[in-house]
Write a protein that holds these residues in place. Structure first.
Motif, PDB file in Angstrom:
ATOM      1  N   THR A 334      51.999  12.520  33.545  1.00  0.00           N
ATOM      2  CA  THR A 334      52.200  13.963  33.352  1.00  0.00           C
ATOM      3  C   THR A 334      51.298  14.760  33.050  1.00  0.00           C
ATOM      4  O   THR A 334      51.403  16.292  33.743  1.00  0.00           O
ATOM      5  CB  THR A 334      53.282  13.846  32.063  1.00  0.00           C
ATOM      6  OG1 THR A 334      54.414  12.865  32.406  1.00  0.00           O
ATOM      7  CG2 THR A 334      53.929  15.490  31.822  1.00  0.00           C
ATOM      8  N   ASP A 335      50.168  14.464  32.301  1.00  0.00           N
ATOM      9  CA  ASP A 335      48.925  15.506  31.918  1.00  0.00           C
ATOM     10  C   ASP A 335      48.175  15.705  33.394  1.00  0.00           C
ATOM     11  O   ASP A 335      47.974  16.875  33.398  1.00  0.00           O
ATOM     12  CB  ASP A 335      48.264  14.695  30.947  1.00  0.00           C
ATOM     13  CG  ASP A 335      47.235  15.596  30.301  1.00  0.00           C
ATOM     14  OD1 ASP A 335      47.335  16.773  30.312  1.00  0.00           O
ATOM     15  OD2 ASP A 335      45.906  15.358  30.291  1.00  0.00           O
ATOM     16  N   ASP A 338      50.445  18.257  35.254  1.00  0.00           N
ATOM     17  CA  ASP A 338      50.520  19.614  34.586  1.00  0.00           C
ATOM     18  C   ASP A 338      49.219  20.422  34.759  1.00  0.00           C
ATOM     19  O   ASP A 338      49.161  21.675  35.079  1.00  0.00           O
ATOM     20  CB  ASP A 338      50.773  19.263  32.876  1.00  0.00           C
ATOM     21  CG  ASP A 338      52.210  18.972  32.879  1.00  0.00           C
ATOM     22  OD1 ASP A 338      52.869  18.948  33.697  1.00  0.00           O
ATOM     23  OD2 ASP A 338      52.371  18.568  31.675  1.00  0.00           O
ATOM     24  N   ARG A 342      48.505  23.760  36.896  1.00  0.00           N
ATOM     25  CA  ARG A 342      47.876  25.033  36.355  1.00  0.00           C
ATOM     26  C   ARG A 342      46.907  25.471  37.089  1.00  0.00           C
ATOM     27  O   ARG A 342      46.583  26.534  37.276  1.00  0.00           O
ATOM     28  CB  ARG A 342      47.322  24.444  34.696  1.00  0.00           C
ATOM     29  CG  ARG A 342      46.497  25.641  34.263  1.00  0.00           C
ATOM     30  CD  ARG A 342      46.206  25.211  32.468  1.00  0.00           C
ATOM     31  NE  ARG A 342      45.476  24.040  32.550  1.00  0.00           N
ATOM     32  CZ  ARG A 342      44.194  24.453  32.366  1.00  0.00           C
ATOM     33  NH1 ARG A 342      43.575  25.573  32.428  1.00  0.00           N
ATOM     34  NH2 ARG A 342      43.268  23.513  32.315  1.00  0.00           N
ATOM     35  N   GLN A 369      59.549  18.948  38.132  1.00  0.00           N
ATOM     36  CA  GLN A 369      59.673  19.282  36.751  1.00  0.00           C
ATOM     37  C   GLN A 369      61.273  19.482  36.414  1.00  0.00           C
ATOM     38  O   GLN A 369      61.880  19.572  37.380  1.00  0.00           O
ATOM     39  CB  GLN A 369      59.232  20.907  36.857  1.00  0.00           C
ATOM     40  CG  GLN A 369      57.578  21.199  37.010  1.00  0.00           C
ATOM     41  CD  GLN A 369      56.640  20.477  35.979  1.00  0.00           C
ATOM     42  OE1 GLN A 369      57.004  20.330  34.776  1.00  0.00           O
ATOM     43  NE2 GLN A 369      55.655  19.553  36.393  1.00  0.00           N
TER      44      GLN A 369
END
Length: 660
Positions: A334-335, A338, A342, A369
């Motif tokens: 997930t990180d 993300d 970004r 998402q």
């Protein structure tokens, strides 16, 4: 104060009768000869017998004006002695006496003499086991390199060998053979690495201090200007040194060496191999090489995604985001996703990137998402740069039905959007918004708009059985739907009290429409009768052509041959009209006019003019050339941009002569 004084013994020649002293020699005068002895070692250097026939020589007098001349005299003669290069062998005498500094002084810069002195001095220090002094001295001699190296190796003195190699390297200088320099560099590095490896195996505090000192010496040596320049010019040597460090497992020095050689990629590889990802990222940031970013960002995104994206944003437009896409494709956690999201948002909204591949990939991240509003908001902002078909397929696979409705709407597929809203989202409000949007975009497509509202009404009637909601459709200000449009959707037995008023109102409207249609039909009938009468009157209309009238094209009397007369009073011969009008017709019609006119010319006699062929040809020709006047009809409008005078020079001159 006297120093270094010593006694020089007499020889068998007896006691001298006179003594003189030069810079390096003692001059002794005997009854029958002259002798010169060295002041350095006391040995006889020269003996010259003298003739005694002139008397005995018992005095030596020095020339005060010239120290290199002296005289001896007898009663009947004078002898002059001249000193010539008395210091030419002094260096060797000092060398034999182990006075090496004095020997170098009197070698007068002669390289061969200096080499011999250095060799002798080195042997002297080596015999005394002063190996460091011997190493420095040997390096200045011309003795065989292999011979000296073996001497130290046999004695097991690595420090002295190191000293010898370093001094030899310094003495060679940058103008020497690069191969010799590189060989010395490799040997010195190997000795350093061996010493470091030995010290690392010992664990005492003193050894640790020595280890740090040795490592610092190695790095200082590698950082020398001559060493750096020589290694950079010789790539194989760079590889050899790197492999030596790897064989000793000296990672820290490998990193230092790679950084020193500006081999940033090796530095990054070492950091990554040691799992020092932040150090690798910092090295990338200092180097500012886009190609290295493209190569190592996938690895860095795997372990430190946030820091990696921070650095990528700092570089801004200097990096091609399309070449970074492979770095984000393999993001799994997930990180990682993300941070990839970004960065891509930064590229699109801050750097104004219009690349479709970037937009499509960011779309694939938004689809994953949970919050579908983020996806729809992204589609609204970047709709023009997204492949809608790809977006629709992706949203369907992830069951993002609301986004699918939005994409269908932007593609103009309003029926599919309404159907999806009703069957997948079960959201009548979404379907209504879609129908309203379609109505605003295509207000003239009444059939399509009505079909959309009928789909919504049918769903409300059959699935929700919400009569009041259906009545709202009917009571809309635009009156797209009427009660009779939705009645087929109701069951056979149904209470009509909720829409009784609508049925009555619809019947009244029908009645008004029927009356309006009757009035329109009556007006149409009257108009048709008037047109019919006008056509009949037109057939009976005639005009009088006077004998003096002429053709408007050829200016020849009109009655000389067949002609046409138009209501505007313009008159033309048939042949003139055919010739003139063909230039304004299409090729097909022009050929048809020529064909019809030839047929009429061939059917000249009275019997032939009565045939159906003649009448049909005449009617067809009239339809083409007599459709409107040549002078005041559409044909004249087409010639508005035609110049009055001919453009060709010859035609212009001809016309000018005619007018003259």
């Amino acid at each position: 104060v006297l120093s270094g004084n010593k006694i020089i013994p007499f020889t068998d020649k007896g006691i001298p009768c006179a003594i003189g002293v030069s810079e390096f020699h003692l001059l002794l005068l005997y009854d029958n000869g002259f002798e010169a002895r060295s002041l350095i070692n006391g040995k006889n250097v020269h003996y010259e017998p003298l003739r005694t026939s002139s008397g005995s020589y018992n005095t030596i007098a020095m020339d005060t004006m010239n120290p290199f001349k002296f005289f001896s005299y007898a009663k009947q003669s004078i002898i002059r002695f001249k000193i010539h290069k008395e210091d030419r062998h002094v260096w060797r005498l000092f060398m034999q006496l182990r006075k090496f500094q004095d020997a170098e002084k009197y070698a007068n810069g002669d390289q061969a003499k200096l080499f011999e002195i250095a060799s002798e001095e080195g042997d002297y220090y080596f015999e005394k086991k002063l190996y460091d002094d011997a190493a420095q001295t040997y390096a200045l001699s011309n003795r065989s390199f292999e011979e000296i190296a073996l001497k130290f190796i046999n004695e097991g003195t690595n420090a002295a060998l190191m000293n010898f190699l370093k001094t030899k390297l310094e003495s060679l200088g940058s103008a020497s053979n690069p191969t010799q320099i590189c060989m010395l560099v490799v040997w010195i590095v190997e000795i350093y690495l061996s010493n470091i490896s030995s010290l690392e195996k010992q664990a005492s505090d003193d050894d640790l201090d020595e280890l740090q000192t040795t490592r610092a010496d190695l790095r200082n040596f590698l950082g020398g200007e001559l060493v750096v320049r020589s290694i950079k010019k010789n790539k194989p040597i760079m590889k050899v040194i790197r492999e030596m460090m790897a064989s000793y497992g000296d990672t820290s020095d490998m990193i230092f060496f790679a950084d020193l050689m500006e081999d940033i990629e090796k530095v990054i590889m070492h950091h990554i191999h040691d799992q020092q990802y932040t150090s690798a990222l910092n090295t990338l940031r200092k180097k500012r090489s886009p190609e290295l970013f493209y190569k190592y960002t996938p690895t860095l995104m795997k372990y430190i995604p946030r820091d990696t994206v921070n650095v990528l944003e700092q570089f801004g437009r200097s990096l091609d985001p399309q070449k970074l896409l492979p770095s984000f494709i393999h993001c799994k956690t997930t990180d990682q996703k993300d941070q990839a999201l970004r960065y891509l948002e930064f590229v699109i909204f801050q750097n104004k990137c219009k690349d479709e591949a970037i937009h499509n990939f960011l779309l694939s991240l938004f689809v994953q998402q949970d919050d579908e509003r983020l996806l729809i908001d992204f589609l609204r902002k970047t709709d023009a740069n997204v492949d809608r078909k790809y977006a629709l397929r992706l949203c369907s696979e992830h069951r993002k039905w609301k986004a699918c409705c939005y994409i269908y709407t932007k593609m103009g597929l309003y029926e599919e959007a309404v159907k999806l809203a009703l069957t997948k989202l079960y959201d009548v409000k979404e379907a209504e918004d879609t129908a309203s949007f379609a109505q605003d975009c295509s207000p003239d497509d009444h059939e399509m708009i009505k079909k959309l509202w009928l789909m919504i009404a049918r769903h409300v009637v059959e699935k929700e059985e919400d009569i009041k909601h259906v009545m709202d459709f009917i009571n809309r200000g635009d009156q797209v739907l009427k009660i009779e449009d939705i009645l087929p959707f109701f069951k056979d037995f149904f209470y009509i009290k909720d829409f009784k008023e609508a049925i009555c109102k619809s019947l009244e409207i029908y009645n008004l429409n029927i009356n309006q249609l009757n009035d329109d039909m009556k007006d149409a009938t009257e108009s048709a009768e008037r047109i019919h009468n006008d056509i009949s009157n037109l057939k009976r209309k005639n005009c009088v052509v006077e004998a003096c009238k002429k053709c408007y094209l050829c200016d020849i009397p009109l009655l000389t041959r067949s002609f046409y007369v138009f209501p505007c009073s313009h008159m033309f011969h048939t042949s003139c009209l055919v010739k003139e009008i063909t230039q304004y017709l299409s090729k097909r019609k022009s050929e048809e006019v020529s064909k019809l006119y030839k047929i009429l010319l061939n059917l000249k006699d009275e019997e032939q003019t009565r045939t159906d062929r003649y009448r049909n040809s005449k009617s067809a020709l009239d339809d083409i050339i007599a459709e409107e006047c040549l002078m005041c009809g559409e044909y004249m409008i087409q010639t508005i941009d035609t110049p009055f005078l001919p453009s060709e020079e010859e035609e212009y001159e001809q016309l000018k002569q005619e007018w003259a």
